[in-house]
Design a protein around this motif. Structure first.
Motif, PDB file in Angstrom:
ATOM      1  N   LEU A   1      -5.145   1.380  -6.693  1.00  0.00           N
ATOM      2  CA  LEU A   1      -5.950   1.924  -5.613  1.00  0.00           C
ATOM      3  C   LEU A   1      -5.266   3.178  -5.368  1.00  0.00           C
ATOM      4  CD1 LEU A   1      -6.275  -1.408  -3.542  1.00  0.00           C
ATOM      5  CD2 LEU A   1      -8.354   0.258  -4.412  1.00  0.00           C
ATOM      6  N   HIS A   2      -4.079   3.663  -5.220  1.00  0.00           N
ATOM      7  CA  HIS A   2      -3.470   4.780  -5.218  1.00  0.00           C
ATOM      8  C   HIS A   2      -4.099   5.825  -6.257  1.00  0.00           C
ATOM      9  CE1 HIS A   2      -0.046   4.839  -2.246  1.00  0.00           C
ATOM     10  NE2 HIS A   2       0.251   3.703  -2.831  1.00  0.00           N
ATOM     11  N   GLY A   3      -4.476   5.710  -7.284  1.00  0.00           N
ATOM     12  CA  GLY A   3      -5.053   6.440  -8.033  1.00  0.00           C
ATOM     13  C   GLY A   3      -6.541   6.677  -7.973  1.00  0.00           C
ATOM     14  N   LEU A   4      -7.132   5.542  -7.551  1.00  0.00           N
ATOM     15  CA  LEU A   4      -8.606   5.612  -7.207  1.00  0.00           C
ATOM     16  C   LEU A   4      -8.864   6.490  -5.855  1.00  0.00           C
ATOM     17  CD1 LEU A   4     -11.562   4.873  -7.440  1.00  0.00           C
ATOM     18  CD2 LEU A   4     -11.016   2.773  -6.125  1.00  0.00           C
ATOM     19  N   LEU A   5      -7.867   6.021  -4.983  1.00  0.00           N
ATOM     20  CA  LEU A   5      -8.147   7.055  -3.699  1.00  0.00           C
ATOM     21  C   LEU A   5      -7.807   8.392  -3.924  1.00  0.00           C
ATOM     22  CD1 LEU A   5      -6.792   4.329  -1.014  1.00  0.00           C
ATOM     23  CD2 LEU A   5      -9.219   4.672  -1.777  1.00  0.00           C
ATOM     24  N   SER A   6      -7.284   8.936  -4.857  1.00  0.00           N
ATOM     25  CA  SER A   6      -7.019  10.294  -5.024  1.00  0.00           C
ATOM     26  C   SER A   6      -8.188  11.017  -5.667  1.00  0.00           C
ATOM     27  CB  SER A   6      -5.946  10.334  -6.294  1.00  0.00           C
ATOM     28  OG  SER A   6      -6.381  10.213  -7.506  1.00  0.00           O
ATOM     29  N   ILE A   7      -9.362  10.346  -5.882  1.00  0.00           N
ATOM     30  CA  ILE A   7     -10.569  11.048  -6.090  1.00  0.00           C
ATOM     31  C   ILE A   7     -11.833  10.401  -5.256  1.00  0.00           C
ATOM     32  CG2 ILE A   7      -9.882  11.113  -8.666  1.00  0.00           C
ATOM     33  CD1 ILE A   7     -12.179   8.676  -9.165  1.00  0.00           C
ATOM     34  N   VAL A   8     -11.576   9.660  -4.460  1.00  0.00           N
ATOM     35  CA  VAL A   8     -12.480   9.224  -3.425  1.00  0.00           C
ATOM     36  C   VAL A   8     -12.792  10.191  -2.243  1.00  0.00           C
ATOM     37  CG1 VAL A   8     -13.208   7.630  -1.735  1.00  0.00           C
ATOM     38  CG2 VAL A   8     -12.172   6.772  -3.928  1.00  0.00           C
ATOM     39  N   THR A   9     -13.865  10.688  -2.064  1.00  0.00           N
ATOM     40  CA  THR A   9     -14.172  11.615  -1.108  1.00  0.00           C
ATOM     41  C   THR A   9     -14.827  10.886   0.061  1.00  0.00           C
ATOM     42  OG1 THR A   9     -16.286  12.375  -1.815  1.00  0.00           O
ATOM     43  CG2 THR A   9     -14.178  13.743  -2.279  1.00  0.00           C
ATOM     44  N   ALA A  10     -15.393   9.917  -0.025  1.00  0.00           N
ATOM     45  CA  ALA A  10     -16.332   8.974   0.971  1.00  0.00           C
ATOM     46  C   ALA A  10     -16.801   7.811   0.395  1.00  0.00           C
ATOM     47  CB  ALA A  10     -17.327   9.816   1.443  1.00  0.00           C
TER      48      ALA A  10
ATOM     49  N   SER B   1      -1.542   0.200   3.228  1.00  0.00           N
ATOM     50  CA  SER B   1      -2.041  -0.418   4.291  1.00  0.00           C
ATOM     51  C   SER B   1      -2.758  -1.546   3.773  1.00  0.00           C
ATOM     52  CB  SER B   1      -2.948   0.528   5.296  1.00  0.00           C
ATOM     53  OG  SER B   1      -4.274   0.511   4.704  1.00  0.00           O
ATOM     54  N   LEU B   2      -3.522  -1.642   2.595  1.00  0.00           N
ATOM     55  CA  LEU B   2      -4.247  -2.760   1.907  1.00  0.00           C
ATOM     56  C   LEU B   2      -3.289  -3.991   1.469  1.00  0.00           C
ATOM     57  CD1 LEU B   2      -6.416  -0.360  -0.449  1.00  0.00           C
ATOM     58  CD2 LEU B   2      -6.905  -1.456   2.022  1.00  0.00           C
ATOM     59  N   ARG B   3      -1.838  -3.739   1.515  1.00  0.00           N
ATOM     60  CA  ARG B   3      -1.242  -4.901   1.262  1.00  0.00           C
ATOM     61  C   ARG B   3      -1.548  -5.791   2.232  1.00  0.00           C
ATOM     62  NH1 ARG B   3       2.965  -3.949  -2.214  1.00  0.00           N
ATOM     63  NH2 ARG B   3       3.160  -1.641  -2.802  1.00  0.00           N
ATOM     64  N   ASP B   4      -2.000  -5.279   3.749  1.00  0.00           N
ATOM     65  CA  ASP B   4      -2.121  -6.278   4.569  1.00  0.00           C
ATOM     66  C   ASP B   4      -3.404  -7.193   4.476  1.00  0.00           C
ATOM     67  OD1 ASP B   4      -1.413  -7.608   7.262  1.00  0.00           O
ATOM     68  OD2 ASP B   4      -3.025  -6.365   8.220  1.00  0.00           O
ATOM     69  N   VAL B   5      -4.279  -6.703   3.639  1.00  0.00           N
ATOM     70  CA  VAL B   5      -5.606  -7.508   3.542  1.00  0.00           C
ATOM     71  C   VAL B   5      -5.632  -8.058   1.985  1.00  0.00           C
ATOM     72  CG1 VAL B   5      -6.576  -6.246   5.275  1.00  0.00           C
ATOM     73  CG2 VAL B   5      -6.637  -5.377   2.948  1.00  0.00           C
TER      74      VAL B   5
ATOM     75  N   ASP C   1       0.450  -4.073  -8.344  1.00  0.00           N
ATOM     76  CA  ASP C   1      -0.476  -3.543  -9.287  1.00  0.00           C
ATOM     77  C   ASP C   1      -1.649  -3.173  -8.515  1.00  0.00           C
ATOM     78  OD1 ASP C   1       1.684  -3.810 -10.862  1.00  0.00           O
ATOM     79  OD2 ASP C   1       0.744  -5.296 -12.092  1.00  0.00           O
ATOM     80  N   ASN C   2      -2.409  -3.945  -7.650  1.00  0.00           N
ATOM     81  CA  ASN C   2      -3.527  -3.392  -7.182  1.00  0.00           C
ATOM     82  C   ASN C   2      -3.117  -2.372  -6.382  1.00  0.00           C
ATOM     83  OD1 ASN C   2      -6.352  -5.108  -7.386  1.00  0.00           O
ATOM     84  ND2 ASN C   2      -4.783  -6.381  -7.748  1.00  0.00           N
ATOM     85  N   VAL C   3      -2.344  -2.073  -5.340  1.00  0.00           N
ATOM     86  CA  VAL C   3      -1.924  -1.140  -4.631  1.00  0.00           C
ATOM     87  C   VAL C   3      -1.794   0.001  -5.486  1.00  0.00           C
ATOM     88  CG1 VAL C   3      -0.535  -0.103  -3.072  1.00  0.00           C
ATOM     89  CG2 VAL C   3      -1.293  -2.329  -2.703  1.00  0.00           C
TER      90      VAL C   3
END
Length: 115
Positions: free
Chosen positions: A50-59, A22-26, A45-47
């Protein structure tokens, strides 16, 4: 068209939903990200990053948002599966035509590096 504040609100809402696509839109096609853990250019490359980062983000707990024309500074606590305590992070973005063109994250990476 979104305001710079609305753009970055949508960016962090995508993080909260763990929805990197969804971040492609922003993000601008030529978005550039810089932070302690790396430099990434281009929306694809940013998306992917972010897939990698969001895999460890809890909040993501946004504390303050400061807007100065096209520039948005977001102060937030990043909670991850890799750290015991939240990481205080500052994100500075430059937004053009409703899309983030540059993003810079500032935080102490030592907790992620096991230090």
């Amino acid at each position: 068209m979104r305001t710079p504040a609305e753009t970055m609100t949508a960016y962090f809402e995508g993080w909260r939903r763990h929805d990197a696509e969804s971040l492609r839109d922003v993000l601008a096609d030529d978005v550039v990200f810089d932070g302690p853990m790396g430099h990434v250019e281009g929306v694809d490359d940013n998306v992917t990053s972010l897939h990698g980062l969001l895999s460890i983000v809890t909040a993501v707990d946004v504390k303050h948002v400061f807007v100065d024309g096209p520039d948005v500074c977001t102060v937030y606590e990043l909670h991850t599966t890799e750290t015991d305590a939240p990481m205080l992070t500052v994100n500075s973005a430059h937004v053009v035509d409703g899309r983030a063109r540059t993003i810079r994250a500032i935080f102490d990476p030592r907790p992620l590096l096991g230090m």
